[in-house]
Enzyme design. Structure first.
Site, short mmCIF file in Angstrom:
data_model
loop_
_atom_site.label_atom_id
_atom_site.label_comp_id
_atom_site.label_asym_id
_atom_site.label_seq_id
_atom_site.Cartn_x
_atom_site.Cartn_y
_atom_site.Cartn_z
N LYS A 23 0.85 -1.20 0.00
CA LYS A 23 0.00 0.00 0.00
C LYS A 23 0.88 1.25 0.00
O LYS A 23 0.63 2.20 -0.74
CB LYS A 23 -0.94 -0.01 1.22
CG LYS A 23 -2.10 -0.98 1.04
CD LYS A 23 -2.89 -1.23 2.31
CE LYS A 23 -3.91 -2.34 2.04
NZ LYS A 23 -4.64 -2.76 3.24
N GLN B 265 -4.91 -1.17 9.36
CA GLN B 265 -4.79 -2.51 8.79
C GLN B 265 -5.42 -3.54 9.73
O GLN B 265 -5.08 -3.61 10.90
CB GLN B 265 -3.29 -2.84 8.56
CG GLN B 265 -3.04 -4.18 7.90
CD GLN B 265 -3.62 -4.27 6.48
OE1 GLN B 265 -3.49 -3.36 5.69
NE2 GLN B 265 -4.25 -5.40 6.18
N ASP C 78 -11.24 2.94 3.61
CA ASP C 78 -11.65 1.54 3.51
C ASP C 78 -13.18 1.41 3.41
O ASP C 78 -13.70 0.33 3.13
CB ASP C 78 -11.17 0.76 4.74
CG ASP C 78 -9.97 -0.13 4.43
OD1 ASP C 78 -9.70 -0.35 3.23
OD2 ASP C 78 -9.33 -0.60 5.38
#
Ligand code: NDP
Length: 295
Positions: free
Chosen positions: A50, A94, A117
């Site tokens: 990422k 995460q 997200d």
């Protein structure tokens, strides 16, 4: 005729190129902040990728790498600090987090306008109400690949196999937004094979290796296989490999188009995260949304 392979790796690379062009034309660089807790090897690889792609597409990356035993309060304090930091456009925590930390509590602390997200309750609400907002990455990538394979999705019968908060439910909303007729199937669905057999588009997100068989599919169906399952290699003792939720090879004979695993939906997830970072920056800072990022 064998099914067309839907090349998610190539599509994701093309999307990253478009993102890089869009970023160049923005008044300032968007910034993505990543919070990683602990030493989970898979999470470390995801975060490394990422960060790499964030920088490659011309954006700024901010990283917070925290010890496994960090307290929930400390993680929340960092998220709040990133919420308040005007230079940060997107916040990604995460997952999974260590067991002593509530994922729900931490996710809910992320400001919805920075929720790249798309996992907060506000983002889910905006999606189901059809309001502008940040959409979850894997389901968005699934819609992009189906559109790339089929063109117009309007009126198609779309079966979503799986109803998780992360994939199944938002995927159903996003395909509905595309004017598909959506059916959500799950572990209590009766005559699953019959339901799958009615799908012009099948999105498989069950996490069961090769569960969907070739003869379940409607001839010519578009198959988006979200599943990522590690299984023992049949010929190499002690080795493992990745398979999807669909029995890929035989399905090439019945499907019209199909995503491989790996190399299908997987690479789309990070590309859509980068896209969300650009969209978050535009929404927050009042910039026009780049027109090369729509699908
Ligand atoms: P979950 O385990 O949260 O959800 C699985 C869903 O599948 C549930 O709704 C469950 O039904 C349903 N299900 C399980 N077994 C059956 C069955 N035998 N018949 C019908 N339905 C069944 O998984 P996720 O949604 O998080 O992930 C699904 C897959 O996608 C996994 O392989 C995961 O690794 C992968 N994934 C891939 C990503 C990517 O980037 N490509 C990102 C995220 C996930 P019920 O609700 O009734 O229990």
């Amino acid at each position: 005729m064998p099914a067309k392979k839907i090349d998610g790796k190539a599509y994701a690379a093309g999307l990253r190129d478009r993102i890089a062009i869009a970023v160049k034309n923005l008044p300032d660089q968007p910034t993505l902040a990543v919070v990683l807790v602990g030493e989970d090897p898979a999470s470390k690889v995801y975060v490394k990728n990422k960060i790499k792609f964030t920088i490659e597409t011309g954006m700024r990356s901010v990283e917070h790498k925290l010890d496994e035993d960090v307290s929930e309060e400390e993680v929340i304090r960092i998220v709040k600090e990133l919420n308040a930091d005007d230079s940060v456009d997107g916040i990604l925590v995460q997952l999974p987090l260590p067991k002593h930390i509530s994922e729900n509590r931490v996710i809910e602390e992320i400001h919805p306008d920075k929720d790249v997200d798309g996992l907060t309750e506000t983002s889910a609400g905006r999606l189901s109400l059809g309001k502008p907002g940040l959409r979850p990455c894997t389901p968005t990538g699934s819609v992009m690949l189906a559109k790339d394979a089929l063109g117009e999705l309007s009126g198609k019968n779309c079966v979503i196999l799986g109803r998780s908060i992360l994939v199944g439910k938002p995927a159903a909303m996003l395909f509905l937004e595309q004017n598909c007729t959506v059916t959500i199937a799950h572990s209590r669905t009766q005559d699953l094979q019959g339901v799958v057999g009615g799908a012009d588009i099948l999105v498989a997100a069950v996490g069961r290796p090769q569960m969907v068989k070739a003869d379940w599919l409607k001839k010519g169906a578009c198959v988006i296989d979200v599943g990522i399952n590690r299984v023992p290699h049949p010929e190499k003792p002690g080795k493992t490999y990745l398979v999807g939720d669909v029995d890929y090879k035989p399905s090439l004979e019945t499907a019209g188009s199909i995503t491989p695993v790996p190399g299908g939906v997987g690479p789309m997830t990070i590309a859509c995260l980068l896209r969300n970072t650009v969209l978050a920056a535009c929404m927050r800072r009042g910039w026009d949304e780049p027109d090369n990022l729509s699908f």
